[in-house]
Scaffold this motif. Structure first.
Motif, PDB file in Angstrom:
ATOM      1  N   ARG A   1       2.405 -11.104 -55.785  1.00  0.00           N
ATOM      2  CA  ARG A   1       3.344 -10.826 -54.693  1.00  0.00           C
ATOM      3  C   ARG A   1       2.630 -10.238 -53.473  1.00  0.00           C
ATOM      4  N   LEU A   2       1.654  -9.381 -53.722  1.00  0.00           N
ATOM      5  CA  LEU A   2       0.969  -8.710 -52.620  1.00  0.00           C
ATOM      6  C   LEU A   2      -0.102  -9.587 -51.972  1.00  0.00           C
ATOM      7  N   GLY A   3      -0.715 -10.461 -52.769  1.00  0.00           N
ATOM      8  CA  GLY A   3      -1.783 -11.297 -52.240  1.00  0.00           C
ATOM      9  C   GLY A   3      -3.148 -10.645 -52.293  1.00  0.00           C
ATOM     10  N   TYR A   4      -3.277  -9.563 -53.022  1.00  0.00           N
ATOM     11  CA  TYR A   4      -4.579  -8.920 -53.207  1.00  0.00           C
ATOM     12  C   TYR A   4      -4.581  -8.153 -54.523  1.00  0.00           C
ATOM     13  N   GLN A   5      -5.805  -7.853 -55.012  1.00  0.00           N
ATOM     14  CA  GLN A   5      -5.943  -7.170 -56.290  1.00  0.00           C
ATOM     15  C   GLN A   5      -5.737  -5.672 -56.138  1.00  0.00           C
ATOM     16  N   LEU A   6      -5.326  -5.040 -57.218  1.00  0.00           N
ATOM     17  CA  LEU A   6      -5.024  -3.620 -57.187  1.00  0.00           C
ATOM     18  C   LEU A   6      -6.264  -2.742 -57.327  1.00  0.00           C
ATOM     19  N   ASP A   7      -7.434  -3.337 -57.514  1.00  0.00           N
ATOM     20  CA  ASP A   7      -8.656  -2.546 -57.603  1.00  0.00           C
ATOM     21  C   ASP A   7      -9.502  -2.672 -56.340  1.00  0.00           C
ATOM     22  N   TYR A   8      -8.843  -2.931 -55.220  1.00  0.00           N
ATOM     23  CA  TYR A   8      -9.483  -2.944 -53.911  1.00  0.00           C
ATOM     24  C   TYR A   8      -8.684  -2.063 -52.965  1.00  0.00           C
ATOM     25  N   SER A   9      -9.368  -1.457 -51.989  1.00  0.00           N
ATOM     26  CA  SER A   9      -8.670  -0.711 -50.949  1.00  0.00           C
ATOM     27  C   SER A   9      -8.004  -1.685 -49.983  1.00  0.00           C
ATOM     28  N   THR A  10      -6.836  -1.309 -49.501  1.00  0.00           N
ATOM     29  CA  THR A  10      -6.174  -2.105 -48.470  1.00  0.00           C
ATOM     30  C   THR A  10      -6.662  -1.638 -47.089  1.00  0.00           C
ATOM     31  N   GLN A  11      -6.245  -2.362 -46.055  1.00  0.00           N
ATOM     32  CA  GLN A  11      -6.535  -1.903 -44.704  1.00  0.00           C
ATOM     33  C   GLN A  11      -5.808  -0.583 -44.463  1.00  0.00           C
ATOM     34  N   PRO A  12      -6.394   0.337 -43.700  1.00  0.00           N
ATOM     35  CA  PRO A  12      -5.772   1.647 -43.497  1.00  0.00           C
ATOM     36  C   PRO A  12      -4.368   1.573 -42.910  1.00  0.00           C
ATOM     37  N   TRP A  13      -4.091   0.540 -42.120  1.00  0.00           N
ATOM     38  CA  TRP A  13      -2.790   0.437 -41.470  1.00  0.00           C
ATOM     39  C   TRP A  13      -1.728  -0.271 -42.319  1.00  0.00           C
ATOM     40  N   GLU A  14      -2.097  -0.696 -43.525  1.00  0.00           N
ATOM     41  CA  GLU A  14      -1.111  -1.310 -44.412  1.00  0.00           C
ATOM     42  C   GLU A  14      -0.028  -0.284 -44.752  1.00  0.00           C
ATOM     43  N   ARG A  15       1.232  -0.639 -44.536  1.00  0.00           N
ATOM     44  CA  ARG A  15       2.326   0.306 -44.701  1.00  0.00           C
ATOM     45  C   ARG A  15       3.018   0.200 -46.058  1.00  0.00           C
ATOM     46  N   GLN A  16       3.421  -1.015 -46.428  1.00  0.00           N
ATOM     47  CA  GLN A  16       4.322  -1.123 -47.569  1.00  0.00           C
ATOM     48  C   GLN A  16       3.644  -0.838 -48.905  1.00  0.00           C
ATOM     49  N   PHE A  17       2.395  -1.250 -49.066  1.00  0.00           N
ATOM     50  CA  PHE A  17       1.693  -1.020 -50.334  1.00  0.00           C
ATOM     51  C   PHE A  17       0.241  -0.740 -50.014  1.00  0.00           C
ATOM     52  N   ASN A  18      -0.061   0.521 -49.790  1.00  0.00           N
ATOM     53  CA  ASN A  18      -1.388   0.930 -49.350  1.00  0.00           C
ATOM     54  C   ASN A  18      -2.151   1.547 -50.519  1.00  0.00           C
ATOM     55  N   ILE A  19      -3.385   1.113 -50.696  1.00  0.00           N
ATOM     56  CA  ILE A  19      -4.265   1.674 -51.727  1.00  0.00           C
ATOM     57  C   ILE A  19      -5.519   2.219 -51.058  1.00  0.00           C
ATOM     58  N   PHE A  20      -5.787   3.491 -51.273  1.00  0.00           N
ATOM     59  CA  PHE A  20      -6.995   4.134 -50.770  1.00  0.00           C
ATOM     60  C   PHE A  20      -7.858   4.510 -51.966  1.00  0.00           C
ATOM     61  N   ARG A  21      -9.053   3.935 -52.041  1.00  0.00           N
ATOM     62  CA  ARG A  21      -9.974   4.217 -53.155  1.00  0.00           C
ATOM     63  C   ARG A  21     -11.030   5.199 -52.662  1.00  0.00           C
ATOM     64  N   PHE A  22     -11.062   6.345 -53.335  1.00  0.00           N
ATOM     65  CA  PHE A  22     -11.967   7.433 -52.947  1.00  0.00           C
ATOM     66  C   PHE A  22     -13.141   7.487 -53.926  1.00  0.00           C
ATOM     67  N   ALA A  23     -14.368   7.420 -53.389  1.00  0.00           N
ATOM     68  CA  ALA A  23     -15.565   7.488 -54.216  1.00  0.00           C
ATOM     69  C   ALA A  23     -16.229   8.841 -53.988  1.00  0.00           C
ATOM     70  N   PRO A  24     -16.392   9.658 -55.020  1.00  0.00           N
ATOM     71  CA  PRO A  24     -17.002  10.984 -54.860  1.00  0.00           C
ATOM     72  C   PRO A  24     -18.439  10.882 -54.346  1.00  0.00           C
ATOM     73  N   ARG A  25     -18.834  11.854 -53.555  1.00  0.00           N
ATOM     74  CA  ARG A  25     -20.219  11.926 -53.109  1.00  0.00           C
ATOM     75  C   ARG A  25     -21.093  12.351 -54.286  1.00  0.00           C
ATOM     76  N   THR A  26     -22.260  11.758 -54.365  1.00  0.00           N
ATOM     77  CA  THR A  26     -23.185  12.086 -55.456  1.00  0.00           C
ATOM     78  C   THR A  26     -24.485  12.686 -54.963  1.00  0.00           C
ATOM     79  N   VAL A  27     -24.654  12.727 -53.632  1.00  0.00           N
ATOM     80  CA  VAL A  27     -25.876  13.321 -53.067  1.00  0.00           C
ATOM     81  C   VAL A  27     -25.503  14.296 -51.976  1.00  0.00           C
TER      82      VAL A  27
END
Length: 248
Positions: free
Chosen positions: A222-248
């Motif tokens: 329905r969305l047209g994209y996978q749930l294990d990817y970040s969406t564009q920041p301006w995506e409103r209806q179904f936005n996914i933000f993937r945060f990667a911890p700093r390691t250095v």
């Protein structure tokens, strides 16, 4: 010309009353040492009127599909696929209802001593800020609803409001309330959505559940994209933000 009585002292003028929006939140794998390799926070945002309308519609769907138990990702029933599909369609077909999820990757690599004053709770509130910040506008009033997790609910709501109104955001009108998830149709819907996102993003589990895989695949189609990817920041209806911890 008809004369109207003066507005009583202390009553706000009509042009200062802010529109009310509601935000329904849930979380998954949020404990520091729960064995999961990710953490997911999610929130559904809509007007107060839309929240009431959507809640009534979900209750009607429950009646139509004879779904009487609390909706939880951990307790899905394969034969109830038509209900789950209808529920996702109601949400996805309504552009006035927005959803945002924050996915913390590689949770075990978090270095709280360097970045969060040694506190996983501090990190938790930072992530909730990232999850909710794009919803907030000083022109509106916000009522945030959180799922009851433990006896620390009062501290949780106080701290969240403190974080959301900090650093130049003091003009925000916002309150937070702890509710039981079985009392809120939209927290249960949020549980379904973050459950699907968490399931798709986890690498530490076997993905063998037929019903869970079906829900994930349907959302992605329905969305047209996978749930294990970040969406564009301006995506409103179904936005996914993937945060990667700093390691250095």
């Amino acid at each position: 010309m008809q004369n109207f009585p003066p507005r009583p002292s202390g009553m706000p003028s009509l042009d200062t009353v802010k529109p009310v929006f509601k935000i329904f939140c849930d979380e998954s794998c949020h404990m520091q040492h729960d064995g999961a390799d990710i953490m997911v926070l999610g929130a559904i945002h809509c007007s107060a009127d839309k929240a009431e309308q959507l809640s009534r519609h979900i209750k009607w769907l429950r009646h139509q599909h004879n779904y009487q138990t609390e909706l939880k990702w951990t307790k899905l029933v394969a034969r109830q696929w038509p209900f789950y599909q209808a529920l996702m369609d109601v949400f996805l077909d309504d552009p006035e209802v927005w959803f945002k999820a924050t996915v913390v990757q590689r949770k075990s690599t978090l270095d709280h001593s360097r970045f969060n004053d040694g506190s996983h709770n501090t990190f938790y509130y930072k992530m909730f800020y990232y999850t909710l910040r794009d919803f907030l506008d000083v022109q509106n009033e916000y009522r945030v609803y959180l799922d009851y997790m433990d006896t620390m609910g009062g501290e949780k709501t106080r701290k969240l409001c403190e974080v959301l109104t900090g650093e130049g955001r003091s003009q925000l009108t916002i309150s937070a309330t702890i509710v039981q998830s079985y009392e809120s149709q939209l927290i249960q819907l949020c549980d379904l959505l973050i459950g699907a996102i968490g399931y798709r993003n986890r690498s530490d589990i076997e993905h063998t559940s037929v019903i869970k895989n079906r829900i994930v695949e349907y959302l992605e189609s329905r969305l047209g994209y996978q749930l294990d990817y970040s969406t564009q920041p301006w995506e409103r209806q179904f936005n996914i933000f993937r945060f990667a911890p700093r390691t250095v």
